[in-house]
Design a protein around this motif. Structure first.
Motif, mmCIF file in Angstrom:
data_model
loop_
_atom_site.group_PDB
_atom_site.id
_atom_site.type_symbol
_atom_site.label_atom_id
_atom_site.label_comp_id
_atom_site.label_asym_id
_atom_site.label_seq_id
_atom_site.Cartn_x
_atom_site.Cartn_y
_atom_site.Cartn_z
ATOM 1 N N SER A 1 11.613 10.460 -9.562
ATOM 2 C CA SER A 1 11.259 10.757 -8.167
ATOM 3 C C SER A 1 12.495 10.931 -7.303
ATOM 4 O O SER A 1 12.561 11.859 -6.469
ATOM 5 C CB SER A 1 10.350 9.664 -7.609
ATOM 6 O OG SER A 1 10.995 8.396 -7.651
ATOM 7 N N SER A 2 13.504 10.078 -7.469
ATOM 8 C CA SER A 2 14.715 10.232 -6.663
ATOM 9 C C SER A 2 15.476 11.497 -7.064
ATOM 10 O O SER A 2 16.104 12.156 -6.228
ATOM 11 C CB SER A 2 15.611 9.016 -6.787
ATOM 12 O OG SER A 2 16.008 8.800 -8.143
ATOM 13 N N ALA A 3 15.397 11.873 -8.333
ATOM 14 C CA ALA A 3 16.044 13.112 -8.777
ATOM 15 C C ALA A 3 15.359 14.323 -8.165
ATOM 16 O O ALA A 3 16.017 15.322 -7.842
ATOM 17 C CB ALA A 3 16.014 13.204 -10.298
ATOM 18 N N ILE A 4 14.046 14.264 -7.988
ATOM 19 C CA ILE A 4 13.326 15.360 -7.311
ATOM 20 C C ILE A 4 13.872 15.548 -5.908
ATOM 21 O O ILE A 4 14.111 16.660 -5.452
ATOM 22 C CB ILE A 4 11.811 15.063 -7.289
ATOM 23 C CG1 ILE A 4 11.210 15.197 -8.700
ATOM 24 C CG2 ILE A 4 11.094 16.007 -6.320
ATOM 25 C CD1 ILE A 4 9.780 14.715 -8.804
ATOM 26 N N GLU A 5 14.104 14.468 -5.216
ATOM 27 C CA GLU A 5 14.635 14.543 -3.859
ATOM 28 C C GLU A 5 16.065 15.051 -3.837
ATOM 29 O O GLU A 5 16.475 15.801 -2.940
ATOM 30 C CB GLU A 5 14.532 13.184 -3.178
ATOM 31 C CG GLU A 5 13.115 12.809 -2.818
ATOM 32 C CD GLU A 5 12.436 13.913 -2.005
ATOM 33 O OE1 GLU A 5 12.826 14.139 -0.848
ATOM 34 O OE2 GLU A 5 11.529 14.579 -2.542
ATOM 35 N N ARG A 6 16.854 14.659 -4.817
ATOM 36 C CA ARG A 6 18.233 15.143 -4.888
ATOM 37 C C ARG A 6 18.257 16.642 -5.094
ATOM 38 O O ARG A 6 19.116 17.341 -4.548
ATOM 39 C CB ARG A 6 18.981 14.451 -6.040
ATOM 40 C CG ARG A 6 19.244 12.979 -5.775
ATOM 41 C CD ARG A 6 19.808 12.308 -7.014
ATOM 42 N NE ARG A 6 21.152 12.807 -7.308
ATOM 43 C CZ ARG A 6 21.754 12.628 -8.496
ATOM 44 N NH1 ARG A 6 21.114 11.988 -9.476
ATOM 45 N NH2 ARG A 6 22.975 13.052 -8.696
ATOM 46 N N CYS B 1 17.601 12.314 -16.270
ATOM 47 C CA CYS B 1 17.272 10.911 -16.003
ATOM 48 C C CYS B 1 17.112 10.164 -17.313
ATOM 49 O O CYS B 1 16.673 10.732 -18.325
ATOM 50 C CB CYS B 1 15.979 10.815 -15.197
ATOM 51 S SG CYS B 1 16.024 11.703 -13.625
ATOM 52 N N ASP B 2 17.457 8.884 -17.282
ATOM 53 C CA ASP B 2 17.316 8.051 -18.468
ATOM 54 C C ASP B 2 15.995 7.290 -18.505
ATOM 55 O O ASP B 2 15.546 6.882 -19.569
ATOM 56 C CB ASP B 2 18.477 7.062 -18.558
ATOM 57 C CG ASP B 2 19.799 7.771 -18.830
ATOM 58 O OD1 ASP B 2 19.866 8.528 -19.817
ATOM 59 O OD2 ASP B 2 20.743 7.587 -18.054
ATOM 60 N N GLU B 3 15.370 7.107 -17.353
ATOM 61 C CA GLU B 3 14.111 6.381 -17.261
ATOM 62 C C GLU B 3 13.136 7.148 -16.373
ATOM 63 O O GLU B 3 13.552 7.786 -15.400
ATOM 64 C CB GLU B 3 14.333 4.979 -16.672
ATOM 65 C CG GLU B 3 15.274 4.094 -17.465
ATOM 66 C CD GLU B 3 14.711 3.696 -18.814
ATOM 67 O OE1 GLU B 3 13.457 3.748 -18.973
ATOM 68 O OE2 GLU B 3 15.497 3.338 -19.703
ATOM 69 N N PRO B 4 11.821 7.070 -16.676
ATOM 70 C CA PRO B 4 10.842 7.751 -15.820
ATOM 71 C C PRO B 4 10.930 7.354 -14.353
ATOM 72 O O PRO B 4 10.687 8.181 -13.468
ATOM 73 C CB PRO B 4 9.499 7.337 -16.435
ATOM 74 C CG PRO B 4 9.805 7.069 -17.870
ATOM 75 C CD PRO B 4 11.188 6.467 -17.864
ATOM 76 N N ALA B 5 11.300 6.105 -14.077
ATOM 77 C CA ALA B 5 11.379 5.638 -12.694
ATOM 78 C C ALA B 5 12.444 6.389 -11.888
ATOM 79 O O ALA B 5 12.408 6.370 -10.653
ATOM 80 C CB ALA B 5 11.669 4.139 -12.669
ATOM 81 N N GLU B 6 13.381 7.052 -12.563
ATOM 82 C CA GLU B 6 14.447 7.776 -11.876
ATOM 83 C C GLU B 6 14.030 9.191 -11.461
ATOM 84 O O GLU B 6 14.738 9.845 -10.684
ATOM 85 C CB GLU B 6 15.682 7.869 -12.776
ATOM 86 C CG GLU B 6 16.263 6.534 -13.196
ATOM 87 C CD GLU B 6 17.345 6.680 -14.254
ATOM 88 O OE1 GLU B 6 17.721 7.829 -14.567
ATOM 89 O OE2 GLU B 6 17.809 5.657 -14.767
ATOM 90 N N HIS C 1 3.097 10.695 -11.542
ATOM 91 C CA HIS C 1 3.703 9.532 -10.888
ATOM 92 C C HIS C 1 4.997 9.916 -10.166
ATOM 93 O O HIS C 1 5.244 9.487 -9.025
ATOM 94 C CB HIS C 1 4.000 8.441 -11.915
ATOM 95 C CG HIS C 1 2.787 7.720 -12.399
ATOM 96 N ND1 HIS C 1 1.913 7.072 -11.552
ATOM 97 C CD2 HIS C 1 2.298 7.532 -13.655
ATOM 98 C CE1 HIS C 1 0.939 6.512 -12.258
ATOM 99 N NE2 HIS C 1 1.146 6.790 -13.532
ATOM 100 N N ALA C 2 5.836 10.731 -10.819
ATOM 101 C CA ALA C 2 7.120 11.097 -10.231
ATOM 102 C C ALA C 2 6.943 11.898 -8.950
ATOM 103 O O ALA C 2 7.599 11.645 -7.936
ATOM 104 C CB ALA C 2 7.955 11.884 -11.241
ATOM 105 N N ALA C 3 6.047 12.884 -8.982
ATOM 106 C CA ALA C 3 5.806 13.707 -7.794
ATOM 107 C C ALA C 3 5.215 12.866 -6.669
ATOM 108 O O ALA C 3 5.627 12.985 -5.505
ATOM 109 C CB ALA C 3 4.874 14.864 -8.147
#
Length: 204
Positions: free
Chosen positions: A199-204, A192-197, A90-92
């Protein structure tokens, strides 16, 4: 004097065993102390006679350090709820990146998790590799944009994190277990504290 290095969780039956071991030899006048592989590991049995924390290590020369990265992200781990490869998918996907997953999936419970949870999510943007040769793993660790580690349990250490870091690959992980002791947020990865975070961390 004897030291026992605890490589896994120290709660439950194993924690009881370690406690019994310490008390038994203590009654005999012999000293047994324990070495943890992370400070967070000790939370499962804070009353054990801990001598020190000695982090796991890797031979850095065995890993290929690479600054220039490809666009894919990498997941490495068993196919189980604790490692949550489905969250990596999901994150990727949310980050618009291909995921390459290097997994162990041979035990009955691992196969069940794959068939029921992971397999329905797979598509052309996921490459699923079961236990590839070490050389292939090291190559992918060096080329990956990031290692995604969406763990769902308090993992005592996590060797794949330091393997990635030895390859110059940042780690994007959830704040569980030893992650905050290995990943310095914003320096060698993102916590990250939540799975939803993720994807944005991957971009960062």
């Amino acid at each position: 004097p004897t030291v026992v290095t605890a490589h896994g969780p120290v709660d439950g039956e194993l924690g009881d065993y370690y406690g019994d071991l310490s008390r038994y030899y203590g009654d005999l006048g012999e000293r047994i102390t324990f070495v943890s592989i992370s400070n967070s590991q000790r939370a499962g049995a804070p009353d054990l006679p801990w001598a020190a924390t000695v982090y796991n290590g890797v031979r850095v020369s065995d890993h290929d350090f690479r600054r220039d990265k490809d666009d894919f992200v990498l997941f490495v781990g068993r196919c189980c709820p604790e490692k949550a490869p489905e969250l990596a998918v999901h994150a990727a996907r949310d980050a618009g990146r291909t995921l390459i997953a290097l997994t162990k999936c041979r035990e009955p419970d691992e196969k069940q998790h794959f068939e029921q949870v992971v397999e329905p999510l797979l598509g052309s943007d996921v490459e699923w590799l079961e236990e590839p040769p070490k050389e292939r793993k090291h190559d992918l660790l060096a080329r990956a944009r990031a290692l995604v580690m969406p763990i769902q349990w308090d993992e005592p250490f996590g060797m794949v994190m330091i393997e990635a870091l030895a390859s110059g690959t940042p780690v994007v992980a959830l704040r569980r277990g030893a992650v905050p002791e290995i990943v310095e947020d914003g320096v060698n990865g993102f916590i990250c504290d939540e799975p939803a975070e993720l994807s944005s961390a991957i971009e960062r």
